[in-house]
Design a protein around this motif. Structure first.
Motif, PDB file in Angstrom:
ATOM      1  N   GLY A  35       0.848  -1.225  -0.104  1.00  0.00           N
ATOM      2  CA  GLY A  35       0.030   0.019  -0.013  1.00  0.00           C
ATOM      3  C   GLY A  35       0.852   1.286  -0.018  1.00  0.00           C
ATOM      4  N   SER A  36       1.841   1.286  -0.939  1.00  0.00           N
ATOM      5  CA  SER A  36       2.924   2.273  -0.915  1.00  0.00           C
ATOM      6  C   SER A  36       2.374   3.799  -1.332  1.00  0.00           C
TER       7      SER A  36
ATOM      8  N   ASN B 167      -4.795   0.427  -7.704  1.00  0.00           N
ATOM      9  CA  ASN B 167      -5.015   0.895  -9.040  1.00  0.00           C
ATOM     10  C   ASN B 167      -4.075   2.054  -9.383  1.00  0.00           C
ATOM     11  N   ASN B 168      -3.428   2.629  -8.315  1.00  0.00           N
ATOM     12  CA  ASN B 168      -2.802   3.841  -8.733  1.00  0.00           C
ATOM     13  C   ASN B 168      -1.245   3.557  -9.421  1.00  0.00           C
TER      14      ASN B 168
ATOM     15  N   ALA C 226       0.333  -1.244   4.966  1.00  0.00           N
ATOM     16  CA  ALA C 226      -0.226   0.157   4.881  1.00  0.00           C
ATOM     17  C   ALA C 226      -1.281   0.015   3.848  1.00  0.00           C
TER      18      ALA C 226
ATOM     19  N   VAL D 145      -5.346  -0.922   2.936  1.00  0.00           N
ATOM     20  CA  VAL D 145      -6.521  -0.469   3.765  1.00  0.00           C
ATOM     21  C   VAL D 145      -7.563  -1.784   3.670  1.00  0.00           C
ATOM     22  N   GLY D 146      -7.987  -2.133   4.653  1.00  0.00           N
ATOM     23  CA  GLY D 146      -9.209  -2.948   4.858  1.00  0.00           C
ATOM     24  C   GLY D 146      -8.594  -4.500   5.040  1.00  0.00           C
TER      25      GLY D 146
ATOM     26  N   ASN E 260      -2.317  -1.633   9.293  1.00  0.00           N
ATOM     27  CA  ASN E 260      -3.736  -1.993   8.651  1.00  0.00           C
ATOM     28  C   ASN E 260      -4.492  -2.728   9.770  1.00  0.00           C
TER      29      ASN E 260
ATOM     30  N   MET F 116      -5.661  11.704   6.164  1.00  0.00           N
ATOM     31  CA  MET F 116      -5.426  10.354   6.147  1.00  0.00           C
ATOM     32  C   MET F 116      -6.435   9.657   4.871  1.00  0.00           C
TER      33      MET F 116
ATOM     34  N   ILE G  76     -10.427   5.363   6.485  1.00  0.00           N
ATOM     35  CA  ILE G  76     -10.505   5.559   7.979  1.00  0.00           C
ATOM     36  C   ILE G  76     -10.937   7.086   8.164  1.00  0.00           C
TER      37      ILE G  76
ATOM     38  N   MET H 108       1.813  11.060  11.544  1.00  0.00           N
ATOM     39  CA  MET H 108       1.923   9.828  11.418  1.00  0.00           C
ATOM     40  C   MET H 108       3.620   9.430  11.022  1.00  0.00           C
TER      41      MET H 108
END
Ligand code: NDP
Ligand code: DXP
Ligand code: MN
Length: 387
Positions: A13-14, A42-43, A103, A105-106, A127, A207, A211, A269
């Motif tokens: 999740g970078s 996706n990014n 990092a 999500v979900g 996470n 964020m 979240i 963070m």
């Protein structure tokens, strides 16, 4: 001078809020860290840009439709490119990885985290959903494989920082601080019509969308109560929540002699991310420093669990045990997704969670397969409830 061995980090999740801040920490400390793996869902443009800068051994793009684009950009740089959900669970097992930062999500974090633990990799855990869904399984596996889980979530990092040097001293209780979100002090009537644009304006933290909505509904604090239970092996009665609108005190531990330790600092963070990556060391930073004179009042309030029902629902899930927190999490993930698409109301999110907790089959002693089934069943029931 002795050369420090670089820690090779995989960031799952970078491209997200935690992932990009972790890369800032790494960029500021090139003598200590080497990026080994980067992943995104996706990014692909940002993933490619990050890979060109940090030159990891491998990248994973979750959405297989983007594979060709990522491959064409990175293969010539000798960076391995993989795609799809299964690739995440394979890549975390690479011998060259020293630490996996979760990092993403979900619920998607669960399987790669299990595979990383089974490969003996220490985890820097952002996470929180992984521990909410399957805390009992994850902590048992971590013990079996002798793997440490370092908290990244700011409250849990605060507790962890307070416990350094105290691991032999029993905890009487912990107090998790909550900002109260953008709707602190508002009543049900007000909340009936709030929009996603309003809910996405967190007072203190910048964020990811999921979240941020969880913070607005107090589900984030509910998830954190469950996360704390598993990280610190606590009973439900030992975990309290207090609203602290300034988000300066990040959480508190009370020991059996009555002494309380709190960890504080500006809401940023990068500090908890860095501490999870350098523990037990603290390394020098240029992060902005907290000044008491800028905060003449640090204030505290009771959380309003009648208006913000999600926090009460999370305590209820913890009390029931079994797969109930997995149900809570899956229902909430569907509810947040639907709220972000303007398909349900803000208060409708708690209705979905409550309905799923009543309807989905309860399993007292769930296996991994039970969690997978529960997640699927809950999502179906949540969708039916919304239609
Ligand atoms: N942001 C924060 O300050 C804090 C976050 N956390 C926790 O950290 C985790 C990450 O949060 P945050 O960084 O805000 O989230 P973001 O939404 O900003 O980032 C999520 C990351 O995960 C990737 N991703 C999304 N869906 C999937 C999927 N199904 N499979 C694999 N990867 C996926 C995204 O890729 P893409 O960009 O391609 O969509 C992105 O890289 C969450 O569990 C959150 O609760 C905890 C404390 C603080
Ligand atoms: C930064 C962090 O750890 C978030 O989980 C934050 O705590 C959210 O703020 P709330 O206290 O509003 O949930
Ligand atoms: Mn938090």
């Amino acid at each position: 001078m002795e050369e420090i061995k670089k820690k090779h980090i995989a960031i799952l999740g970078s491209t997200g809020s935690i992932g990009t801040q972790a890369l800032e920490v790494i960029q500021a400390n090139p003598d200590r860290f080497q990026v080994e793996v980067l992943t995104a869902q996706n990014n692909c443009d940002l993933l490619i840009e990050q890979a060109v800068t940090f030159k990891p051994n491998a990248v994973v793009i979750g959405n297989e439709n983007h594979y060709d684009k990522v491959f064409d950009a990175l293969d010539r740089l000798d960076i391995k490119v993989y795609a799809g959900e299964n690739a995440l669970s394979s890549v975390v097992q690479m011998d060259s990885i020293d630490l996996v930062l979760t990092a993403l999500v979900g619920y998607a974090g669960l399987r790669p985290t299990i595979k990383a633990i089974e490969s003996g990799k220490p985890i820097a855990l952002a996470n929180k959903e992984t521990l909410v869904v399957a805390g009992e399984l994850i902590t048992a596996l971590a013990e079996e494989y002798g793997v440490n889980i370092y908290p990244v979530d700011s409250e849990h990092s605060a507790i962890f920082q307070c416990l350094v040097g105290e691991f032999h001293n029993p905890i009487e209780k912990i107090i998790l601080t909550a900002s109260g979100g953008p709707f602190r002090g508002k009543d049900t009537n007000f909340l009936k019509t709030v929009t996603k644009e309003q809910a996405l304006k967190h007072p203190n933290w910048d964020m990811g969308a999921k979240i941020t909505i969880d913070s607005a509904s107090l589900m984030n604090k509910g998830l954190e109560v469950i996360e704390a239970k598993w990280l610190f092996n606590l009973k439900q009665e030992q975990i309290e929540v207090i609203v602290h609108p300034q988000s300066i005190i990040h959480s508190i531990v009370q020991f059996e002699d009555g002494s309380m330790k709190a960890q504080m600092g500006l809401p940023d963070m990068k500090l908890p991310i860095q501490f999870a990556m350098t523990y037990p060391e603290r390394i020098k930073t240029d992060f902005p420093r907290f000044d008491f004179l800028n905060y003449p009042a640090l204030t505290f309030e009771q959380a309003d669990t009648k208006t913000f029902r999600n926090l009460a629902l999370a305590y209820e899930a913890l009390k029931q045990g079994g797969n109930m927190a997995c149900i809570l999490n899956a229902a909430n993930e569907v509810a947040v997704e639907k709220f972000l698409k303007d398909e349900i109301s803000f208060l409708g999110m708690s209705d979905v969670v409550e309905a799923c907790m009543q309807k989905v089959s309860f399993v007292k002693k769930p296996t991994y397969e039970d969690y997978v089934f529960t997640d699927e069943e809950t999502r179906k029931i949540a969708f039916e409830h919304i239609i």
